[in-house]
Design a protein around this motif. Structure first.
Motif, mmCIF file in Angstrom:
data_model
loop_
_atom_site.group_PDB
_atom_site.id
_atom_site.type_symbol
_atom_site.label_atom_id
_atom_site.label_comp_id
_atom_site.label_asym_id
_atom_site.label_seq_id
_atom_site.Cartn_x
_atom_site.Cartn_y
_atom_site.Cartn_z
ATOM 1 N N THR A 42 0.875 -1.247 -0.021
ATOM 2 C CA THR A 42 -0.075 0.213 -0.029
ATOM 3 C C THR A 42 0.917 1.253 -0.070
ATOM 4 O O THR A 42 1.962 1.169 0.528
ATOM 5 C CB THR A 42 -0.862 0.130 1.257
ATOM 6 O OG1 THR A 42 -0.185 0.594 2.201
ATOM 7 C CG2 THR A 42 -1.598 -1.366 1.562
ATOM 8 N N PHE A 43 0.435 2.220 -0.622
ATOM 9 C CA PHE A 43 1.228 3.650 -0.746
ATOM 10 C C PHE A 43 0.060 4.610 -0.285
ATOM 11 O O PHE A 43 -0.542 5.305 -1.339
ATOM 12 C CB PHE A 43 1.825 3.615 -2.321
ATOM 13 C CG PHE A 43 2.556 2.736 -2.735
ATOM 14 C CD1 PHE A 43 3.965 2.683 -2.608
ATOM 15 C CD2 PHE A 43 1.938 1.597 -3.494
ATOM 16 C CE1 PHE A 43 4.690 1.735 -3.086
ATOM 17 C CE2 PHE A 43 3.056 0.351 -3.713
ATOM 18 C CZ PHE A 43 4.371 0.623 -3.679
ATOM 19 N N PRO A 44 -0.039 4.966 0.861
ATOM 20 C CA PRO A 44 -1.004 5.684 1.334
ATOM 21 C C PRO A 44 -1.206 7.246 0.806
ATOM 22 O O PRO A 44 -2.156 7.671 0.611
ATOM 23 C CB PRO A 44 -0.937 5.873 2.950
ATOM 24 C CG PRO A 44 -0.057 4.581 3.168
ATOM 25 C CD PRO A 44 0.646 4.193 1.992
ATOM 26 N N GLU A 45 0.238 7.644 0.499
ATOM 27 C CA GLU A 45 0.293 8.987 -0.083
ATOM 28 C C GLU A 45 -0.241 8.992 -1.584
ATOM 29 O O GLU A 45 -0.735 10.322 -2.074
ATOM 30 C CB GLU A 45 1.849 9.548 0.030
ATOM 31 C CG GLU A 45 2.084 10.004 1.331
ATOM 32 C CD GLU A 45 3.487 10.540 1.380
ATOM 33 O OE1 GLU A 45 4.288 10.649 0.306
ATOM 34 O OE2 GLU A 45 3.911 10.983 2.475
ATOM 35 N N ARG A 46 -0.372 8.084 -2.115
ATOM 36 C CA ARG A 46 -0.639 7.895 -3.513
ATOM 37 C C ARG A 46 -2.121 7.127 -3.722
ATOM 38 O O ARG A 46 -2.793 7.212 -4.816
ATOM 39 C CB ARG A 46 0.327 7.171 -4.467
ATOM 40 C CG ARG A 46 1.535 7.922 -4.683
ATOM 41 C CD ARG A 46 2.651 7.090 -5.387
ATOM 42 N NE ARG A 46 3.880 7.849 -5.652
ATOM 43 C CZ ARG A 46 4.021 8.572 -6.611
ATOM 44 N NH1 ARG A 46 3.069 8.621 -7.831
ATOM 45 N NH2 ARG A 46 5.066 9.087 -6.980
ATOM 46 N N GLY A 47 -2.818 6.496 -2.793
ATOM 47 C CA GLY A 47 -4.291 6.152 -2.660
ATOM 48 C C GLY A 47 -3.936 4.656 -3.689
ATOM 49 O O GLY A 47 -4.858 4.525 -4.334
ATOM 50 N N LEU A 48 -2.774 4.038 -3.689
ATOM 51 C CA LEU A 48 -2.417 2.861 -4.519
ATOM 52 C C LEU A 48 -2.335 1.872 -3.523
ATOM 53 O O LEU A 48 -1.611 1.793 -2.890
ATOM 54 C CB LEU A 48 -1.162 3.144 -5.258
ATOM 55 C CG LEU A 48 -0.633 2.071 -6.279
ATOM 56 C CD1 LEU A 48 -1.697 1.942 -7.320
ATOM 57 C CD2 LEU A 48 0.651 2.850 -6.749
#
Length: 264
Positions: free
Chosen positions: A222-228
């Motif tokens: 998960t890449f929370p800053e990118r919503g990915l």
């Protein structure tokens, strides 16, 4: 932990639930030799899985070292079970999987045929072999569930967008834990934490991985800053799924940052 799981014997040092979640409690990790060829004992409740390691001493004083321990999360599962008053698998089904629409996620039940279950493989000295007769039920929250990449993505997005847990709770779970020395462990409470380069930019990565003793490999990024969120699974033991998952994440990150492609 005995406040929640009285069946776990007291040790030379007290052990807390937070230390178990952070892998700093000193609980042993499972040893490949203790299961023989493969896990085959069945557990109906998380509390039953404690018997395998209950008599083992702590490996070190809690919070003086980071050491990954699947058994530590068996204890976490048992604590949830005792507080909830229902079997851990039932708690997960009603409180997590059903609310998030994770209809393809279920407790592993090797004796119950599933029509769409993938055949699992492992490689030994004789080549590629079909995995049979493995029962992970005693691992509870440390590895007793079957899922799909789509369901894992549903879970990751619900965590990141604040629709399942409060943002402050997520922040707590995804904050690096500290040892008594002041050193960061690179692990939160149930989450692996790192910074990677994605689309040419340093990007926080919150993730986990799974490699069963026989037959499956998963990378959950998960890449929370990118919503990915990216999840990739293989029906082969020790397959390098993180490389595949990072490649997919790179494609989506580049598309999302390209001019004229808002929301891509």
């Amino acid at each position: 932990i005995q406040e929640y799981v009285p069946s776990y014997p007291k040790k030379i040092w007290p052990v807390s639930l937070r230390q178990l979640m952070a892998h700093t409690a000193g609980i042993i990790h499972y040893r490949d030799t203790e299961w023989g060829d493969k896990p085959s004992v069945h557990c109906e409740r998380a509390d039953e899985g404690i018997a395998t390691f209950a008599s083992d001493p702590l490996q070190f004083e809690p919070e003086t070292k980071y050491q990954y321990s699947t058994y530590g999360w068996v204890l976490v599962s048992a604590a949830i079970e005792h507080v909830a008053g229902v079997p851990f698998t039932e708690f997960m089904r009603t409180q997590v999987f059903a609310p998030l629409g994770m209809s393809s996620t279920t407790a592993d039940a090797p004796k119950t045929p599933l029509a769409d279950r993938a055949t699992s493989y492992f490689v030994d000295n004789f080549g590629q072999q079909v995995t049979t007769g493995v029962d992970y039920s005693c691992f509870a929250g440390g590895g007793a569930f079957l899922s799909t990449p789509s369901d894992l993505v549903r879970f990751g997005l619900a965590i990141d967008n604040g629709t399942f847990l409060k943002p402050d709770t997520v922040r707590l779970l995804q904050t690096p834990q500290l040892l008594k020395s002041g050193d960061h462990t690179g692990y939160g409470l149930g989450w692996m934490l790192d910074t990677v380069t994605l689309a040419g930019q340093p990007t926080p990565l919150v993730s986990h991985a799974s490699r069963t003793i026989e037959g499956a490999s998963t990378s959950f990024l998960t890449f929370p800053e990118r919503g990915l969120v990216v999840a990739v699974s293989s029906n082969m033991s020790f397959a390098d799924m993180k490389t595949v998952a990072m490649g997919i994440a790179e494609i989506f990150a580049k598309r999302g940052s390209a001019p004229g492609r808002p929301g891509a």
